[in-house]
Write a protein that holds these residues in place. Structure first.
Motif, mmCIF file in Angstrom:
data_model
loop_
_atom_site.group_PDB
_atom_site.id
_atom_site.type_symbol
_atom_site.label_atom_id
_atom_site.label_comp_id
_atom_site.label_asym_id
_atom_site.label_seq_id
_atom_site.Cartn_x
_atom_site.Cartn_y
_atom_site.Cartn_z
ATOM 1 N N THR A 55 0.840 -1.201 0.000
ATOM 2 C CA THR A 55 0.000 0.000 0.000
ATOM 3 C C THR A 55 0.872 1.246 0.000
ATOM 4 O O THR A 55 1.806 1.362 0.796
ATOM 5 C CB THR A 55 -0.921 0.026 1.238
ATOM 6 N N ARG A 56 0.573 2.165 -0.889
ATOM 7 C CA ARG A 56 1.258 3.457 -0.963
ATOM 8 C C ARG A 56 0.191 4.559 -0.907
ATOM 9 O O ARG A 56 -0.811 4.484 -1.609
ATOM 10 C CB ARG A 56 2.055 3.587 -2.273
ATOM 11 N N SER A 57 0.440 5.568 -0.101
ATOM 12 C CA SER A 57 -0.542 6.642 0.021
ATOM 13 C C SER A 57 0.142 7.994 0.147
ATOM 14 O O SER A 57 1.281 8.096 0.604
ATOM 15 C CB SER A 57 -1.446 6.406 1.235
ATOM 16 N N ASN A 59 -0.922 12.325 1.018
ATOM 17 C CA ASN A 59 -1.931 13.281 1.466
ATOM 18 C C ASN A 59 -1.397 14.702 1.277
ATOM 19 O O ASN A 59 -0.311 15.028 1.751
ATOM 20 C CB ASN A 59 -2.291 13.065 2.934
ATOM 21 N N ASP A 81 -6.543 12.867 -0.569
ATOM 22 C CA ASP A 81 -5.871 11.603 -0.252
ATOM 23 C C ASP A 81 -5.866 10.703 -1.479
ATOM 24 O O ASP A 81 -6.883 10.592 -2.180
ATOM 25 C CB ASP A 81 -6.601 10.869 0.886
ATOM 26 N N TYR A 82 -4.750 10.035 -1.708
ATOM 27 C CA TYR A 82 -4.662 9.050 -2.790
ATOM 28 C C TYR A 82 -3.965 7.807 -2.261
ATOM 29 O O TYR A 82 -2.899 7.891 -1.655
ATOM 30 C CB TYR A 82 -3.892 9.612 -3.981
ATOM 31 N N THR A 83 -4.578 6.636 -2.501
ATOM 32 C CA THR A 83 -4.022 5.360 -2.029
ATOM 33 C C THR A 83 -3.941 4.367 -3.183
ATOM 34 O O THR A 83 -4.885 4.236 -3.978
ATOM 35 C CB THR A 83 -4.888 4.764 -0.906
ATOM 36 N N TYR A 84 -2.807 3.653 -3.264
ATOM 37 C CA TYR A 84 -2.572 2.637 -4.288
ATOM 38 C C TYR A 84 -2.312 1.311 -3.583
ATOM 39 O O TYR A 84 -1.455 1.222 -2.700
ATOM 40 C CB TYR A 84 -1.369 3.048 -5.137
ATOM 41 N N GLU A 85 -3.050 0.264 -3.964
ATOM 42 C CA GLU A 85 -2.899 -1.068 -3.347
ATOM 43 C C GLU A 85 -2.741 -2.133 -4.426
ATOM 44 O O GLU A 85 -3.435 -2.113 -5.445
ATOM 45 C CB GLU A 85 -4.114 -1.404 -2.493
ATOM 46 N N THR A 95 -7.155 1.622 -6.539
ATOM 47 C CA THR A 95 -6.795 3.007 -6.225
ATOM 48 C C THR A 95 -7.998 3.698 -5.586
ATOM 49 O O THR A 95 -9.145 3.463 -5.970
ATOM 50 C CB THR A 95 -6.368 3.787 -7.482
#
Length: 210
Positions: A55-57, A59, A81-85, A95
């Motif tokens: 997981t990469r995020s 803010n 906020d943006y999150t990549y899994e 995403t």
């Protein structure tokens, strides 16, 4: 004579300290605008049975504050906020993007070129989650929803210049999300709750009429 010189030295030191405190407080006086924001990023790996989730995020938190009284500021924050899994045994990617807006308050306790401040905010957000296989330009699952977030913590500012401060904030955040997907087998509405501790670093610019 020696006592007089010592007295002058002590008096001069007190005046310097007083001038330093006054200098640091000038940025925090009533009528001042504060513009800037914070940036934070996070990376983690979670093992679940035979797979490992990465997981990469990130803010980004722009803000605008106004000092309604000396040391007391109220403002508006608009975080993104943006999150990549991604799982190690699959090319499937998820995403999540969330846009927030809400009020925030701060109260500063200055000392010299530093200031400590408790801070709190409440935000409402709009979230979009996509999941699929980007190599094939295929995102079969798309979920939208709303989100409420409470954030409270403490920060410290160092004034690198008269109108510029570098700050760090350690905070606790509690999120409540409501999501809905009517286009797939996950049709329906569900709720999620999440809590986390965050450390962010940012820069603020102080604009005073004085």
């Amino acid at each position: 004579m020696t006592r007089f010189v010592k007295f002058q030295s002590i008096l001069f030191s007190v005046v310097l300290i007083f001038m330093s405190i006054q200098h640091s407080c000038a940025q925090l006086s009533k009528g001042t605008f504060m513009m800037g924001g914070t940036l934070s990023a996070n990376a983690k790996s979670t093992k679940e049975r035979s797979s490992e989730w990465k997981t990469r995020s990130i803010n980004i938190n722009p803000s605008l504050f106004y000092f309604v009284a000396n040391n007391a500021a109220v403002g508006l924050i608009t975080p993104w906020d943006y999150t990549y899994e991604k799982a190690s045994n699959s090319k499937r990617v998820t995403t999540t993007s969330t846009y927030f807006v809400g009020p925030a308050v701060r109260y500063y306790f200055p000392f010299g070129s530093w200031a400590v401040f408790p801070t709190a905010s409440f935000m409402h957000g709009w979230r979009t989650m996509k999941s699929g296989y980007p190599d094939y330009n295929d995102f079969p699952t798309k979920v939208k929803g709303n989100m409420n977030s409470f954030n409270g913590g403490v920060g410290i500012t160092y004034f690198v210049a008269k109108n510029v401060g570098v700050e760090g904030v350690l905070s606790y955040q509690h999120d409540t999300a409501t999501s809905r997907d009517d286009a797939s087998q996950l049709s329906g509405e569900w709720k999620e709750r999440d809590s986390s501790f965050n450390l962010s670093i940012g820069v603020q610019v102080y604009l005073s009429k004085k």
